[in-house]
Design a protein around this motif. Sequence first.
Motif, PDB file in Angstrom:
ATOM      1  N   UNK A   1      35.062  54.718  41.189  1.00 37.49           N
ATOM      2  CA  UNK A   1      35.628  53.512  40.582  1.00 37.49           C
ATOM      3  C   UNK A   1      36.962  53.114  41.189  1.00 37.49           C
ATOM      4  N   UNK A   2      37.520  53.931  42.090  1.00 39.02           N
ATOM      5  CA  UNK A   2      38.911  53.743  42.508  1.00 39.02           C
ATOM      6  C   UNK A   2      39.159  52.371  43.137  1.00 39.02           C
ATOM      7  N   UNK A   3      38.316  51.957  44.097  1.00 38.63           N
ATOM      8  CA  UNK A   3      38.583  50.707  44.815  1.00 38.63           C
ATOM      9  C   UNK A   3      38.497  49.500  43.882  1.00 38.63           C
ATOM     10  N   UNK A   4      37.413  49.340  43.078  1.00 35.53           N
ATOM     11  CA  UNK A   4      37.401  48.199  42.157  1.00 35.53           C
ATOM     12  C   UNK A   4      38.539  48.240  41.141  1.00 35.53           C
ATOM     13  N   UNK A   5      38.882  49.436  40.650  1.00 33.16           N
ATOM     14  CA  UNK A   5      39.976  49.548  39.683  1.00 33.16           C
ATOM     15  C   UNK A   5      41.293  49.138  40.321  1.00 33.16           C
ATOM     16  N   UNK A   6      41.543  49.628  41.522  1.00 29.16           N
ATOM     17  CA  UNK A   6      42.786  49.307  42.220  1.00 29.16           C
ATOM     18  C   UNK A   6      42.868  47.803  42.503  1.00 29.16           C
ATOM     19  N   UNK A   7      41.762  47.237  43.006  1.00 25.20           N
ATOM     20  CA  UNK A   7      41.744  45.801  43.279  1.00 25.20           C
ATOM     21  C   UNK A   7      41.893  44.976  42.012  1.00 25.20           C
ATOM     22  N   UNK A   8      41.268  45.433  40.927  1.00 24.37           N
ATOM     23  CA  UNK A   8      41.383  44.713  39.671  1.00 24.37           C
ATOM     24  C   UNK A   8      42.790  44.728  39.120  1.00 24.37           C
ATOM     25  N   UNK A   9      43.453  45.876  39.215  1.00 25.29           N
ATOM     26  CA  UNK A   9      44.834  45.965  38.729  1.00 25.29           C
ATOM     27  C   UNK A   9      45.768  45.072  39.545  1.00 25.29           C
ATOM     28  N   UNK A  10      45.509  44.977  40.840  1.00 29.26           N
ATOM     29  CA  UNK A  10      46.313  44.066  41.671  1.00 29.26           C
ATOM     30  C   UNK A  10      46.130  42.626  41.199  1.00 29.26           C
TER      31      UNK A  10
ATOM     32  N   UNK B   1      45.265  41.583  38.160  1.00 28.58           N
ATOM     33  CA  UNK B   1      45.937  41.421  36.867  1.00 28.58           C
ATOM     34  C   UNK B   1      47.444  41.305  37.067  1.00 28.58           C
ATOM     35  N   UNK B   2      47.991  42.102  37.979  1.00 25.81           N
ATOM     36  CA  UNK B   2      49.421  42.050  38.285  1.00 25.81           C
ATOM     37  C   UNK B   2      49.807  40.667  38.807  1.00 25.81           C
ATOM     38  N   UNK B   3      48.971  40.097  39.661  1.00 27.38           N
ATOM     39  CA  UNK B   3      49.228  38.758  40.186  1.00 27.38           C
ATOM     40  C   UNK B   3      49.172  37.709  39.077  1.00 27.38           C
ATOM     41  N   UNK B   4      48.158  37.802  38.208  1.00 27.13           N
ATOM     42  CA  UNK B   4      48.005  36.827  37.137  1.00 27.13           C
ATOM     43  C   UNK B   4      49.136  36.924  36.117  1.00 27.13           C
ATOM     44  N   UNK B   5      49.762  38.099  36.045  1.00 26.69           N
ATOM     45  CA  UNK B   5      50.885  38.274  35.121  1.00 26.69           C
ATOM     46  C   UNK B   5      52.194  37.758  35.696  1.00 26.69           C
ATOM     47  N   UNK B   6      52.158  37.226  36.919  1.00 24.50           N
ATOM     48  CA  UNK B   6      53.357  36.650  37.521  1.00 24.50           C
ATOM     49  C   UNK B   6      53.886  37.401  38.709  1.00 24.50           C
ATOM     50  N   UNK B   7      53.187  38.438  39.129  1.00 26.61           N
ATOM     51  CA  UNK B   7      53.625  39.214  40.279  1.00 26.61           C
ATOM     52  C   UNK B   7      53.324  38.510  41.587  1.00 26.61           C
ATOM     53  N   UNK B   8      53.821  39.052  42.698  1.00 28.31           N
ATOM     54  CA  UNK B   8      53.568  38.432  44.010  1.00 28.31           C
ATOM     55  C   UNK B   8      52.099  38.521  44.381  1.00 28.31           C
ATOM     56  N   UNK B   9      51.619  37.560  45.163  1.00 25.37           N
ATOM     57  CA  UNK B   9      50.218  37.536  45.564  1.00 25.37           C
ATOM     58  C   UNK B   9      49.980  38.556  46.662  1.00 25.37           C
ATOM     59  N   UNK B  10      49.025  39.437  46.426  1.00 29.86           N
ATOM     60  CA  UNK B  10      48.664  40.484  47.390  1.00 29.86           C
ATOM     61  C   UNK B  10      47.229  40.276  47.864  1.00 29.86           C
ATOM     62  N   UNK B  11      46.317  40.099  46.917  1.00 30.75           N
ATOM     63  CA  UNK B  11      44.912  39.879  47.251  1.00 30.75           C
ATOM     64  C   UNK B  11      44.697  38.420  47.646  1.00 30.75           C
ATOM     65  N   UNK B  12      43.568  38.102  48.311  1.00 27.74           N
ATOM     66  CA  UNK B  12      43.267  36.698  48.632  1.00 27.74           C
ATOM     67  C   UNK B  12      43.243  35.838  47.374  1.00 27.74           C
TER      68      UNK B  12
END
Length: 218
Positions: free
Chosen positions: A4-13, A15-26
Motif C-alpha cells: 500500500x505504500x506508493x498509493x498511500x504516499x501519493x494520496x497523502x501528498x 491531501x497535503x496539496x488540497x490543504x494548502x501545501x505546495x504542489x508536488x504531484x501533477x
Amino acid sequence: MVYSFIPVFGGLIRVFELAGGPQIAPENPRALLAPLPITLHILSSILFCVLGAFQFLPSLRRQRPAAHRVVGRVIAVAGSVSALAALWMTHFYVFPEALQGAPLYWVRMVLGTAMIGLIIWAVIAIRSRNVFQHSASMVRAYAIAQGASTQTVMGIAWIIAVGSEAMGPLRDGLMIFAWVLNLLAAEILIRSMLRPAQRRQKNSPLPTIPPSTLRNET
C-alpha cells in the motif's frame, strides 16, 4: 502495508496539496473543483488498507479479539466511505477519454457497489457467527480496495517496459486487469486457507469427557 505504500504516499501528498501545501504531484483539476470527495476517499482508503492489513494476523484475532472487533468496526466504516466516495467521483467527475473510458467507468461502478455490499454482508455474517463468510467477504472487499496498489505496480512496470504511460483503452484494460488479478488472488486465498479451516472446524470430533470427571460430577 508495503504493497500500500506508493498509493498511500501519493494520496497523502494530494491531501497535503488540497490543504494548502505546495504542489508536488501533477495538477488534478477535478480535485481542485471538488476536493472533499477525493480527500474522503484517500483518507478512508488509507485506513481501510493499512489497518485492514492487521486484521489478517491470526495472533491479533486469537490473542486480542476485542482489538480485532474494534479495528473491524473502524475499517468497515472506512471501507464504505472509500467506496461511496469512489462511486461519487467516478460518476460526477469529468474524466477525459484518455483517463476513463466506458469500460473502466462501469467496472468502477460495479466494483464500488460490490465493495459496499461485501462489507455489509461481512457485518451480517459475523453477527450470525458465520466466521467463514465474514472472512471471505472482507478478503474480497480488501482485494477491491487494493486495486490502486496493483494498478500502480502495473503502471510503473508498463512505463519501464515501453517508455511511456498507458492511455486510453489500453489504460482502461490494465486497470481492469489489476482488479481481476486481485480478485483471483482473493479467491485462491479463500479456497486454500479459509475454506480448509472451515472444514476442519466442522469435521473436528466433539471433545470427550473422561469417566473420572463424570464420576466426580455425579
